[in-house]
Design a protein around this motif. Structure first.
Motif, PDB file in Angstrom:
ATOM      1  N   TYR A 194       0.861  -1.182   0.000  1.00 36.54           N
ATOM      2  CA  TYR A 194       0.000   0.000   0.000  1.00 36.54           C
ATOM      3  C   TYR A 194       0.894   1.228   0.000  1.00 36.54           C
ATOM      4  O   TYR A 194       1.227   1.787   1.030  1.00 36.54           O
ATOM      5  N   ALA A 195       1.322   1.605  -1.193  1.00 38.07           N
ATOM      6  CA  ALA A 195       2.344   2.632  -1.364  1.00 38.07           C
ATOM      7  C   ALA A 195       1.675   3.964  -1.654  1.00 38.07           C
ATOM      8  O   ALA A 195       1.350   4.265  -2.795  1.00 38.07           O
ATOM      9  N   PHE A 196       1.456   4.746  -0.590  1.00 42.68           N
ATOM     10  CA  PHE A 196       0.831   6.060  -0.755  1.00 42.68           C
ATOM     11  C   PHE A 196       1.860   7.165  -0.564  1.00 42.68           C
ATOM     12  O   PHE A 196       1.512   8.298  -0.277  1.00 42.68           O
ATOM     13  N   GLU A 197       3.129   6.825  -0.689  1.00 40.73           N
ATOM     14  CA  GLU A 197       4.190   7.771  -0.320  1.00 40.73           C
ATOM     15  C   GLU A 197       4.630   8.654  -1.491  1.00 40.73           C
ATOM     16  O   GLU A 197       4.617   9.869  -1.408  1.00 40.73           O
TER      17      GLU A 197
ATOM     18  N   LEU B  15      -6.403   3.678   8.926  1.00 42.95           N
ATOM     19  CA  LEU B  15      -7.361   4.312   9.836  1.00 42.95           C
ATOM     20  C   LEU B  15      -7.563   3.454  11.087  1.00 42.95           C
ATOM     21  O   LEU B  15      -7.679   3.981  12.191  1.00 42.95           O
ATOM     22  N   ARG B  16      -7.584   2.136  10.906  1.00 43.38           N
ATOM     23  CA  ARG B  16      -7.695   1.269  12.079  1.00 43.38           C
ATOM     24  C   ARG B  16      -6.501   1.466  13.012  1.00 43.38           C
ATOM     25  O   ARG B  16      -6.643   1.506  14.229  1.00 43.38           O
ATOM     26  N   LEU B  17      -5.336   1.631  12.396  1.00 44.22           N
ATOM     27  CA  LEU B  17      -4.121   1.822  13.186  1.00 44.22           C
ATOM     28  C   LEU B  17      -4.187   3.138  13.972  1.00 44.22           C
ATOM     29  O   LEU B  17      -3.823   3.189  15.155  1.00 44.22           O
ATOM     30  N   VAL B  18      -4.663   4.191  13.313  1.00 43.92           N
ATOM     31  CA  VAL B  18      -4.814   5.484  14.007  1.00 43.92           C
ATOM     32  C   VAL B  18      -5.728   5.297  15.210  1.00 43.92           C
ATOM     33  O   VAL B  18      -5.472   5.806  16.312  1.00 43.92           O
TER      34      VAL B  18
ATOM     35  N   GLU C 186       5.035  -1.350   8.944  1.00 42.34           N
ATOM     36  CA  GLU C 186       5.051  -2.775   9.293  1.00 42.34           C
ATOM     37  C   GLU C 186       3.835  -3.502   8.740  1.00 42.34           C
ATOM     38  O   GLU C 186       3.861  -4.706   8.555  1.00 42.34           O
ATOM     39  N   ARG C 187       2.769  -2.755   8.514  1.00 44.72           N
ATOM     40  CA  ARG C 187       1.579  -3.373   7.916  1.00 44.72           C
ATOM     41  C   ARG C 187       1.521  -3.117   6.407  1.00 44.72           C
ATOM     42  O   ARG C 187       0.471  -3.248   5.786  1.00 44.72           O
ATOM     43  N   GLY C 188       2.652  -2.664   5.864  1.00 42.24           N
ATOM     44  CA  GLY C 188       2.727  -2.510   4.410  1.00 42.24           C
ATOM     45  C   GLY C 188       2.114  -1.227   3.880  1.00 42.24           C
ATOM     46  O   GLY C 188       1.924  -1.073   2.684  1.00 42.24           O
ATOM     47  N   VAL C 189       1.818  -0.270   4.787  1.00 40.35           N
ATOM     48  CA  VAL C 189       1.211   0.993   4.339  1.00 40.35           C
ATOM     49  C   VAL C 189       2.229   2.118   4.547  1.00 40.35           C
ATOM     50  O   VAL C 189       2.669   2.342   5.673  1.00 40.35           O
ATOM     51  N   ILE C 190       2.612   2.803   3.461  1.00 43.07           N
ATOM     52  CA  ILE C 190       3.536   3.923   3.636  1.00 43.07           C
ATOM     53  C   ILE C 190       2.937   5.203   3.075  1.00 43.07           C
ATOM     54  O   ILE C 190       2.115   5.184   2.159  1.00 43.07           O
ATOM     55  N   PHE C 191       3.315   6.317   3.689  1.00 39.57           N
ATOM     56  CA  PHE C 191       2.842   7.648   3.255  1.00 39.57           C
ATOM     57  C   PHE C 191       3.956   8.653   3.530  1.00 39.57           C
ATOM     58  O   PHE C 191       4.977   8.303   4.142  1.00 39.57           O
ATOM     59  N   ALA C 192       3.785   9.880   3.086  1.00 38.94           N
ATOM     60  CA  ALA C 192       4.794  10.910   3.317  1.00 38.94           C
ATOM     61  C   ALA C 192       4.418  11.724   4.551  1.00 38.94           C
ATOM     62  O   ALA C 192       3.272  12.169   4.658  1.00 38.94           O
ATOM     63  N   PRO C 193       5.344  11.910   5.485  1.00 40.02           N
ATOM     64  CA  PRO C 193       5.034  12.682   6.690  1.00 40.02           C
ATOM     65  C   PRO C 193       4.855  14.165   6.373  1.00 40.02           C
ATOM     66  O   PRO C 193       5.557  14.720   5.527  1.00 40.02           O
ATOM     67  N   GLY C 194       3.920  14.810   7.078  1.00 42.45           N
ATOM     68  CA  GLY C 194       3.548  16.190   6.764  1.00 42.45           C
ATOM     69  C   GLY C 194       4.627  17.213   7.034  1.00 42.45           C
ATOM     70  O   GLY C 194       4.716  18.224   6.325  1.00 42.45           O
ATOM     71  N   ASP C 195       5.481  16.960   8.039  1.00 47.53           N
ATOM     72  CA  ASP C 195       6.456  18.004   8.385  1.00 47.53           C
ATOM     73  C   ASP C 195       7.454  18.261   7.261  1.00 47.53           C
ATOM     74  O   ASP C 195       8.066  19.323   7.208  1.00 47.53           O
ATOM     75  N   ALA C 196       7.595  17.289   6.344  1.00 44.63           N
ATOM     76  CA  ALA C 196       8.489  17.508   5.200  1.00 44.63           C
ATOM     77  C   ALA C 196       7.990  18.669   4.325  1.00 44.63           C
ATOM     78  O   ALA C 196       8.777  19.287   3.618  1.00 44.63           O
ATOM     79  N   PHE C 197       6.683  18.956   4.390  1.00 43.82           N
ATOM     80  CA  PHE C 197       6.101  19.997   3.542  1.00 43.82           C
ATOM     81  C   PHE C 197       6.028  21.357   4.236  1.00 43.82           C
ATOM     82  O   PHE C 197       5.636  22.342   3.640  1.00 43.82           O
ATOM     83  N   ALA C 198       6.387  21.369   5.530  1.00 45.11           N
ATOM     84  CA  ALA C 198       6.303  22.606   6.303  1.00 45.11           C
ATOM     85  C   ALA C 198       7.471  23.519   5.962  1.00 45.11           C
ATOM     86  O   ALA C 198       8.584  23.055   5.749  1.00 45.11           O
ATOM     87  N   VAL C 199       7.203  24.791   5.882  1.00 42.94           N
ATOM     88  CA  VAL C 199       8.267  25.747   5.590  1.00 42.94           C
ATOM     89  C   VAL C 199       8.806  26.318   6.891  1.00 42.94           C
ATOM     90  O   VAL C 199      10.011  26.402   7.096  1.00 42.94           O
TER      91      VAL C 199
ATOM     92  N   LEU D   4       3.270   7.156  13.527  1.00 41.23           N
ATOM     93  CA  LEU D   4       2.280   6.379  12.777  1.00 41.23           C
ATOM     94  C   LEU D   4       2.943   5.640  11.610  1.00 41.23           C
ATOM     95  O   LEU D   4       2.642   4.487  11.312  1.00 41.23           O
ATOM     96  N   ARG D   5       3.888   6.341  10.966  1.00 40.82           N
ATOM     97  CA  ARG D   5       4.535   5.775   9.778  1.00 40.82           C
ATOM     98  C   ARG D   5       5.327   4.513  10.108  1.00 40.82           C
ATOM     99  O   ARG D   5       5.327   3.551   9.341  1.00 40.82           O
ATOM    100  N   VAL D   6       6.006   4.531  11.240  1.00 38.85           N
ATOM    101  CA  VAL D   6       6.784   3.356  11.640  1.00 38.85           C
ATOM    102  C   VAL D   6       5.858   2.154  11.793  1.00 38.85           C
ATOM    103  O   VAL D   6       6.125   1.061  11.275  1.00 38.85           O
ATOM    104  N   GLU D   7       4.731   2.396  12.474  1.00 38.09           N
ATOM    105  CA  GLU D   7       3.801   1.288  12.712  1.00 38.09           C
ATOM    106  C   GLU D   7       3.121   0.853  11.415  1.00 38.09           C
ATOM    107  O   GLU D   7       2.971  -0.333  11.137  1.00 38.09           O
ATOM    108  N   SER D   8       2.730   1.817  10.611  1.00 38.76           N
ATOM    109  CA  SER D   8       1.974   1.465   9.397  1.00 38.76           C
ATOM    110  C   SER D   8       2.873   0.772   8.380  1.00 38.76           C
ATOM    111  O   SER D   8       2.425  -0.113   7.649  1.00 38.76           O
TER     112      SER D   8
END
Lengths: 501, 501
Positions: free
Chosen positions: A136-139, A491-494, A450-463, A444-448
């Motif tokens: 589940y590559a949402f990154e 969402l279940r993980l959250v 492990e379940r095969g779900v990755i996303f991009a963390p929001g702070d990377a987009f902060a100026v 959240l990313r570390v845990e997710s």
């Protein structure tokens, strides 16, 4: 091995080397070195053998004493022989090279200051994630490979082979293959409201990211200010920072960049550039309204602020998208960046920049010192596609497919209100969301993962920092079933992480 | 057009847009804008038509008054309607965009200082020359297109299509496609004496020129000193200068870089980098002897001078070429740059950099902010060729063909002693020569271009100035007949220009 045996062999080999066509022009000593090296390497001159004395070899081969001396020293430097004082020159074997380089003696403190800004590996990680298997590559901001017209590319390549011989693997002009620049002015540019652009006003870039590198190289000195949207695309902000720029963020709402806020900032600071993504902003998906576009151009004109318009996602919005800022840029303040990465293929690395001819020339001068030109085969593949494909039909398909996915993602988030869209995206492939339970995206990313779900963390987009509770989900590369399962897991993980087990 | 007629049409279109799958997620006002735009564009709402009042439309469509108001303002900003105070909102036609951007309002004085160094268009001109037809093109450092294995590329592409689906047009890792890095460690690197290199120590670059950009970005601050050979490759010297470096030239003779001279320089200045082409130096064709290689490494070690070894031409020298400097780099002071441009295809833009893992990582960080990664299809073409072709056989062919051409060129110059080799080139594709009649290369070039003969002027290769009476002839892209005729014309012209008509 006696000297007498060796002499004819070396003489013969030297003769053979003299006869080899490719060796002409080489100094004689180098030919002698070659003859002796070959004799050592094939064992004719074994370990421990003594070479003839310099005098003897020179007279036997009819060479000058200096030539033989130079050759012996060269062989010694190469590690094939060693000279023992008063005794002669002996074969000491084939040289051993270090099998792998050791750690570098080049100290990190000699790195330039700009290397620090490059230490953030956000983009590198995205590229790594893109080429690694995740269920589940949402990154990564990756278009769906199933939408890439691989079969059309095949036909284009066939054509290239039959019609262009080696042209498509040869050097091409720094500004870009003329046929491609021409094709862009007839196809993609008018779709963004850019009518009547001349090929001289187009520069082909190695992805639109290179456009940012070139613009930064042309304009930025350390200490310059660049205005950007807050949040903004980390590739852009990192590049500007790596050139020593100070960034000031201007907020984005449902109507895109808040131009009132921009005006306040411009009253205080004099920026070198304003960087914006007016159409489907990354990460928020905001679209700058036509009203604000007009005001933005007025404000930029009043303060003489050059605008870098990054339109990487504009073609994903559909026929009702507002035209590019550049389309109404009567004063030539806008440098427009486009790319085929999100509609066609990100791996070809083909982007394009539109600006007035003088600026395109200046940026071409910078590009010649950056990568000489963009891959010729990549350019011909894009040109072939633009001139033979149903471009509008393909774009409609992309818009429909990504629209379905975005809708499904937003529906998921609405039904389980644990992640709330930062603003409602108006299309494209991203949902930027805030996690409402207070959990940090990094955790959240570390845990997710492990379940095969990755996303991009929001702070990377902060100026200006923050956004640790935000995340960017890319829906581009996952079909509806994968989205449903992957987002469900996330969402279940959250939920799990908010209620202590 | 009466308001009564318009209402059902707009309502219907709004409904249709609501039904279009891709539009979900959009704010309602944007859908209304789209419905009205379409009605204006297809003439259903003709020029001069009055739109329903905001109140009337909002009640008829069941939308909020604010939504209708926002939509009308947006349409006005887009140029489709105008509101007349106290009278209503009228269709004023389809908007007109400026047909082409005017001259830029961005002043040149806002360019960064480094832009000046990019003003020299030597490389740009070479790329232009390479893609223009000249009968006797001795200007660009272009390998012979007839030696590019186009047929092999065809077979590789077929394989890519059948085996890798869309992988070859997708994103790939910033450091380079792993299969290509692996293949290089087994094929080209050992041919240059680089045994046991691990793929982690290899970075794929967009041509070896990009290697110079990345190294400069990582190391150079304005005011840093870089040592280079005199004469040297203008691409490198221009890149270093564009990063604000001061250059100091170290002379080259028949044995390559004069290491004694280097030692003297190092006693005076502390350079950030030493840039060398030890094997078939551009433009002279000099090969650094093994003796000097050993001494160079000793000297660099003593002064802790990082060396950038540009080995663009090393594979053209043949089996007796001395191994790369990097092969004996026990301290990790050498950053090695290679490329397939001169042996395979320059248009693919595939180079490679070898350094210890830490440096490769730091340079990958810089590359992520430069072009994200090198064209994936280009990388797979090179990887396919390296793993399926007779690499050694192909290199031998290149060496033989270019050897014949170089020999013919040198014979020509010997028979008509009007241009004398600066030093005797030991292989490769260049002759750097001095015009003995005193005529300047720049003037000669203007005249010779009219006769279809072009070459690179020598002063472009000078570091400290001078060399106006020198020129570089590339023999790589011309067959023997073309060389004979082209050089004959050039030499006749030199003769004519010395004797007044």
């Amino acid at each position: 091995v006696g000297v007498a045996e060796v002499l004819p062999l070396v003489a013969e080999r030297l003769g053979a080397i003299r006869g080899e066509e490719s060796e002409r022009g080489e100094p004689v000593y180098r030919r002698l070195v070659a003859a002796l090296r070959r004799s050592i390497e094939d064992g004719a001159l074994p370990l421990g053998a003594r070479l003839p004395s310099e005098r003897r070899l020179s007279s036997a081969l009819g060479l000058s004493r200096t030539t033989v001396q130079t050759a012996y020293r060269e062989l010694e430097a190469l590690g094939y022989v060693e000279s023992r004082r008063g005794s002669g020159t002996y074969v000491c074997g084939r040289p051993e090279w270090p099998s792998q380089p050791r750690a570098s003696a080049i100290p990190k403190h000699t790195f330039a200051r700009r290397a620090k800004a490059a230490g953030n590996t956000f983009l590198l990680d995205l590229m790594h994630a893109a080429s690694t298997l995740h269920r589940y590559a949402f990154e990564t901001g990756m278009p769906d490979p199933r939408l890439m017209p691989v079969r059309a590319f095949h036909a284009i390549i066939e054509d290239l082979f039959s019609q262009r011989s080696a042209e498509w693997v040869s050097y091409s002009p720094t500004q870009g293959v003329p046929q491609l620049r021409q094709a862009l002015t007839h196809t993609l540019l008018p779709l963004r409201g850019l009518h009547g652009v001349r090929p001289e006003e187009v520069l082909i870039t190695t992805g639109s990211l290179q456009g940012l590198d070139l613009v930064s190289k042309l304009f930025l000195e350390p200490g310059d200010t660049v205005l950007v949207e807050e949040p903004s695309f980390p590739g852009a902000t990192q590049i500007f920072r790596s050139f020593g720029a100070e960034l000031v963020g201007v907020p984005v709402d449902e109507e895109g960049l808040v131009v009132d806020h921009l005006q306040e900032v411009l009253a205080r600071v004099k920026p070198k550039l304003l960087y914006v993504q007016p159409t489907l902003q990354n990460p928020t998906g905001a679209v700058l309204s036509a009203r604000r576009r007009a005001r933005l151009l007025d404000v930029a004109s009043r303060w003489r602020t050059p605008i870098v318009e990054d339109d990487a996602y504009g073609l994903l919005l559909g026929q009702d998208a507002p035209p590019a800022l550049k389309a109404r840029d009567e004063e030539g303040l806008v440098i427009y960046l486009g790319t085929v990465s999100k509609i066609l293929s990100p791996g070809l690395r083909v982007g394009y920049l539109v600006a007035d001819e003088g600026l395109v020339r200046a940026l071409s001068h910078v590009k010649q010192l950056t990568d000489l030109h963009t891959s010729t085969v990549s350019q011909f593949l894009v040109e072939g596609w633009l001139t033979t494909a149903d471009v509008r039909g393909h774009l409609r398909t992309c818009q429909r497919v990504y629209g379905e996915r975005l809708r499904l993602a937003l529906d998921c988030l609405r039904r389980h209100p644990l992640i709330e869209p930062y603003i409602e995206p108006q299309g494209g492939i991203y949902v930027f969301g805030r996690i409402l339970t207070g959990i940090q995206a990094a955790r959240l990313r570390v845990e997710s993962a492990e379940r095969g779900v990755i996303f991009a963390p929001g702070d990377a987009f902060a100026v200006a920092g923050g956004l640790q509770d935000c995340l960017r989900l890319c829906v581009g590369a996952s079909d509806l079933a994968a989205l449903r399962v992957g987002l469900g897991r996330l969402l279940r993980l959250v939920e799990e992480l908010q209620t202590p087990a």
